[in-house]
Design a protein around this motif. Structure first.
Motif, PDB file in Angstrom:
ATOM      1  N   ARG A   1       3.050  -2.809   1.838  1.00 27.26           N
ATOM      2  CA  ARG A   1       3.747  -2.734   0.559  1.00 27.26           C
ATOM      3  C   ARG A   1       5.036  -1.937   0.739  1.00 27.26           C
ATOM      4  NH1 ARG A   1      -0.168  -2.681  -4.399  1.00 27.26           N
ATOM      5  NH2 ARG A   1       1.909  -2.446  -5.256  1.00 27.26           N
ATOM      6  N   THR A   2       6.021  -2.272  -0.050  1.00 29.93           N
ATOM      7  CA  THR A   2       7.344  -1.660   0.085  1.00 29.93           C
ATOM      8  C   THR A   2       7.295  -0.142  -0.017  1.00 29.93           C
ATOM      9  OG1 THR A   2       8.380  -3.662  -0.767  1.00 29.93           O
ATOM     10  CG2 THR A   2       9.684  -1.656  -0.862  1.00 29.93           C
ATOM     11  N   HIS A   3       6.518   0.394  -0.935  1.00 29.28           N
ATOM     12  CA  HIS A   3       6.473   1.859  -1.063  1.00 29.28           C
ATOM     13  C   HIS A   3       5.876   2.506   0.180  1.00 29.28           C
ATOM     14  CE1 HIS A   3       2.272   1.195  -2.303  1.00 29.28           C
ATOM     15  NE2 HIS A   3       2.077   2.444  -1.939  1.00 29.28           N
ATOM     16  N   ARG A   4       4.951   1.849   0.835  1.00 30.39           N
ATOM     17  CA  ARG A   4       4.363   2.377   2.079  1.00 30.39           C
ATOM     18  C   ARG A   4       5.398   2.378   3.197  1.00 30.39           C
ATOM     19  NH1 ARG A   4       2.484   5.589   5.289  1.00 30.39           N
ATOM     20  NH2 ARG A   4       1.131   4.869   6.942  1.00 30.39           N
TER      21      ARG A   4
ATOM     22  N   ALA B   1       8.600   2.660   2.789  1.00 33.35           N
ATOM     23  CA  ALA B   1       9.492   3.776   2.473  1.00 33.35           C
ATOM     24  C   ALA B   1       8.873   5.104   2.888  1.00 33.35           C
ATOM     25  CB  ALA B   1       9.833   3.774   0.985  1.00 33.35           C
ATOM     26  N   GLN B   2       7.571   5.259   2.680  1.00 35.07           N
ATOM     27  CA  GLN B   2       6.893   6.493   3.080  1.00 35.07           C
ATOM     28  C   GLN B   2       6.940   6.705   4.592  1.00 35.07           C
ATOM     29  OE1 GLN B   2       3.067   5.785   1.274  1.00 35.07           O
ATOM     30  NE2 GLN B   2       3.554   7.042  -0.509  1.00 35.07           N
TER      31      GLN B   2
ATOM     32  N   LEU C   1       9.696  11.342  -2.563  1.00 31.59           N
ATOM     33  CA  LEU C   1       8.813  11.248  -1.402  1.00 31.59           C
ATOM     34  C   LEU C   1       8.677  12.583  -0.667  1.00 31.59           C
ATOM     35  CD1 LEU C   1       9.945   7.799   0.029  1.00 31.59           C
ATOM     36  CD2 LEU C   1       7.898   8.303  -1.308  1.00 31.59           C
TER      37      LEU C   1
END
Length: 134
Positions: free
Chosen positions: A73-76, A78-79, A107
Motif C-alpha cells: 500500500r502507498t502509505h507503507r 512512504a513509511q 511519519l
C-alpha cells in the motif's frame, strides 16, 4: 535483484488498454543521484507512480532495500522512506505551506516534527517566505 537501494526489474505497466512501460529496468545505489529524462508521454510519471504503489504493474519487480514494493500500500511505501512529489503545484491546494509540511512530518516521531519543519524552512528560504500561502 541486486544490492541496489532501489531496483526495478523488467517492469511492465498498462493503463487502461495501453502498454505504458515495457520491461523497464534500473538500479539506484545508496547515495547515487539519478535523473530520469524523456519526452512527454514517455512513461516517467508512470514509473514513479508505480514505484509509489499508485499503479499496479502487470509484471516485473520493484524493490527498495531488499523489500518488494509490488502489492504494498502507498502509505507503507512512504513509511519505508520513499516519497513522490508530483510536478503539479498545489499538491494540497487548500493548505498553507506549513500545513503541507506538517502532513509530511506525520511519519516522524511527535518530538521531531516541529524541529524538522523548522530545518526545512531554513533550508528553503522561499518556502519560509510563503509559510502562510496556499
Amino acid at each position: 535483484m541486486s544490492a541496489a537501494m532501489l531496483g526495478v526489474d523488467r517492469l511492465v505497466v498498462d493503463i487502461e488498454s495501453s502498454r505504458i512501460l515495457r520491461a523497464i529496468s534500473l538500479q539506484v545505489a545508496a547515495g547515487e543521484l539519478v535523473c530520469l529524462v524523456g519526452r512527454n508521454g514517455a512513461g516517467k510519471t508512470t514509473l514513479f507512480r508505480s514505484i509509489m504503489g499508485f499503479i499496479a504493474p502487470v509484471s516485473g519487480a520493484i524493490e527498495f532495500q531488499g523489500t518488494s514494493l509490488v502489492g504494498q500500500r502507498t502509505h507503507r511505501i512512504a513509511q519505508l522512506g520513499i516519497g513522490y512529489s508530483p510536478e503539479e503545484s498545489q499538491v494540497f491546494g487548500d493548505l498553507t505551506v506549513v500545513e503541507s509540511l506538517e502532513i509530511g512530518a506525520r511519519l516522524l516521531p511527535k518530538g521531531e516534527r516541529k524541529a524538522r519543519i523548522a530545518r526545512e524552512l531554513e533550508r528553503f528560504p522561499r518556502l519560509a517566505e510563503r509559510r502562510s500561502s496556499l
